[in-house]
Design an enzyme around this catalytic site. Structure first.
Site, PDB file in Angstrom:
ATOM      1  N   HIS A 166      -7.251  76.538  19.096  1.00 54.76           N
ATOM      2  CA  HIS A 166      -8.093  75.411  18.197  1.00 54.76           C
ATOM      3  C   HIS A 166      -7.239  74.149  18.048  1.00 54.76           C
ATOM      4  O   HIS A 166      -7.951  73.201  17.747  1.00 54.76           O
ATOM      5  CB  HIS A 166      -8.115  76.279  16.772  1.00 54.76           C
ATOM      6  CG  HIS A 166      -9.104  75.810  15.865  1.00 54.76           C
ATOM      7  ND1 HIS A 166      -9.874  74.610  16.179  1.00 54.76           N
ATOM      8  CD2 HIS A 166      -9.396  76.077  14.537  1.00 54.76           C
ATOM      9  CE1 HIS A 166     -10.685  74.301  15.130  1.00 54.76           C
ATOM     10  NE2 HIS A 166     -10.516  75.209  14.263  1.00 54.76           N
ATOM     11  N   ASP A 374     -25.448  77.603  29.787  1.00 55.44           N
ATOM     12  CA  ASP A 374     -26.354  78.219  30.633  1.00 55.44           C
ATOM     13  C   ASP A 374     -25.786  78.332  32.180  1.00 55.44           C
ATOM     14  O   ASP A 374     -25.576  76.985  32.717  1.00 55.44           O
ATOM     15  CB  ASP A 374     -27.635  77.546  30.716  1.00 55.44           C
ATOM     16  CG  ASP A 374     -28.753  78.277  31.734  1.00 55.44           C
ATOM     17  OD1 ASP A 374     -28.503  78.948  32.368  1.00 55.44           O
ATOM     18  OD2 ASP A 374     -29.997  77.355  31.841  1.00 55.44           O
TER      19      ASP A 374
END
Length: 439
Positions: A166, A374
């Site tokens: 993070h 994608d």
């Protein structure tokens, strides 16, 4: 109100490998921002994407395509292939070594249908679908910054998971990296949005004490903990909205749901009336930064929205009391950002205060866009976290709110008996506000 079911599945992993940038990258040291270096951010966070079968990709291997695309993306996002160091004053630096990220190929006998029609956490066997970092507490140095697994499904679809550090990026920043992976997988020579470092722009000049330590605490749960997700439909949220006074009618869906869950959860945990209850909303602060950051900035730009009250006030007042508290935090934060240095407002001088007292920490992922990655199979049917709620300290709960259809999914993790009380009061709150027949 709906909650999801749990299933089991078998997963077979191959030997982990280090996936390096496809080309030579600069060996240099890059300082992280003061926001990146906050103690509460120094951890790994897991995300997961589910993809269904695409007939046009028949015969193509998602593992091979994603492996190559990540390697190409790391050329542009080369700090992610490096290793963290800690300098004097606990300042974080990433050494851009090009050593790479961990990548694992896996297979499962399950199909996408095994996970049900409603894809949201908790997912069965999520520990088998994601990789763990060697240590998930405090600052982690000299280990990979990402642990990625691609699991083929029996139906022809696949699961992509990423356990990322993070400190290097927030959810918005991660989504930029994953979107770039998708573009490169589909044949692009470079990302449409070039990554920008510029961490020096978010350096704090002063420290604030707005997140002071709380009083009182709920004992660390010792009972069996259960995690369930609750789907608030748009009609149910609208019904809750109609129960609010006129000045709160324009509240967001998130504010209404967060106030409702915070109140019901407090009732379920039954702390003493005088104990302090703290709500912390994790907010993407990009739109409030002045001058604006470049669109390719992928570091942490988080602001914590804090509301404090007592258990008695929160439990005994109507729903509007909790909703108004949640709503006021956002307004105060946006006003403060207009009056002061944004980095100053995002740095916490007393990070331990985040784990003191009875704290409910919420991050809104409803518009994050992780599903937009994608790689040729289309966008993911789900993109988010594999487990939506956990107790990092036993007295503070972290929960990620997720978008589903036209509503919001709220993961909740409570002791078994408390969960029963929570469900009872949540149902009572929903049924007390009849749903309009026109919705």
């Amino acid at each position: 109100m709906e909650s999801n079911k749990r299933l089991t599945l078998s997963v077979t992993r191959k030997t982990p490998e280090l996936l390096c940038p496809a080309e030579s990258t600069p060996h240099e040291f890059k300082i992280l921002s003061d926001i990146d270096g906050q103690i509460f951010i120094r951890k790994y966070i897991k995300t997961i994407n589910f993809y269904k079968k695409n007939p046009f990709m028949e015969g193509k291997d998602p593992v091979k395509i994603i492996r190559e695309a990540i390697s190409k993306a790391l050329v542009f996002y080369y700090p992610l292939a490096g290793r963290l160091l800690e300098n004097t004053g606990r300042k974080l630096v990433v050494e851009c070594t090009g050593q790479g990220v961990v990548f694992v190929e896996a297979d499962t006998d399950a199909t996408l249908q095994h996970f049900g029609d409603a894809l949201y956490p908790p997912f069965p066997n999520s520990d088998e679908l994601t990789l763990d970092a060697p240590d998930n507490r405090g600052i982690i140095v000299d280990i990979p910054l990402m642990f990625i697994q691609v699991t083929r499904l029996k139906c022809g679809g696949f699961i992509f998971s990423n356990n990322f550090n993070h400190t290097m990026c927030d959810g918005v920043g991660l989504s930029k990296f994953l979107f770039a992976v998708g573009e490169l997988a589909r044949g692009a020579t470079f990302p449409s949005i070039r990554p920008v470092w510029d961490r020096h722009l978010l350096t704090s000049s002063i420290l604030h004490h707005e997140y002071g330590a709380g009083t009182g605490r709920i004992p660390a749960p010792t009972e069996q903990m259960v995690e369930r997700s609750f789907f608030f439909t748009s009609a149910e949220i609208s019904a809750l909205r109609r129960s609010l006074p006129p000045h709160l009618q324009r509240c967001s869906k998130f504010e209404i749901v967060a106030g409702c869950v915070w109140r019901c959860q407090t009732i379920a945990l039954s702390p003493k009336p005088y104990e302090e209850m703290k709500f912390i909303g994790v907010m993407d602060n990009r739109k409030n930064i002045k001058p604006p950051l470049l669109v390719g900035y992928y570091g942490n730009v988080l602001k914590l929205l804090v509301a404090v009250t007592t258990a008695g006030e929160l439990s005994n007042n109507p729903l509007y009391y909790a909703v108004e508290l949640v709503r006021s935090t956002k307004h105060e934060a946006e006003t403060a950002c207009e009056l002061s240095n944004s980095a100053d407002l995002m740095v916490i001088s007393d990070p331990l205060s985040l784990s003191v007292g009875n704290t409910y920490i919420v991050s809104n992922l409803t518009h994050l866009g992780l599903e937009r990655m994608d790689v040729g199979w289309g966008t993911a049917v789900y993109g988010g976290v594999p487990k939506g709620s956990y107790w990092p300290t036993g007295i503070s709960q972290v929960s990620w709110y997720l978008g589903f259809k036209d509503g919001i999914v709220v993961p909740v993790c409570l002791p078994l008996e408390s969960m029963k009380v929570f469900e009872k009061h949540l149902q009572a709150t929903i049924t007390a506000t009849p749903i309009s027949s026109s919705l």
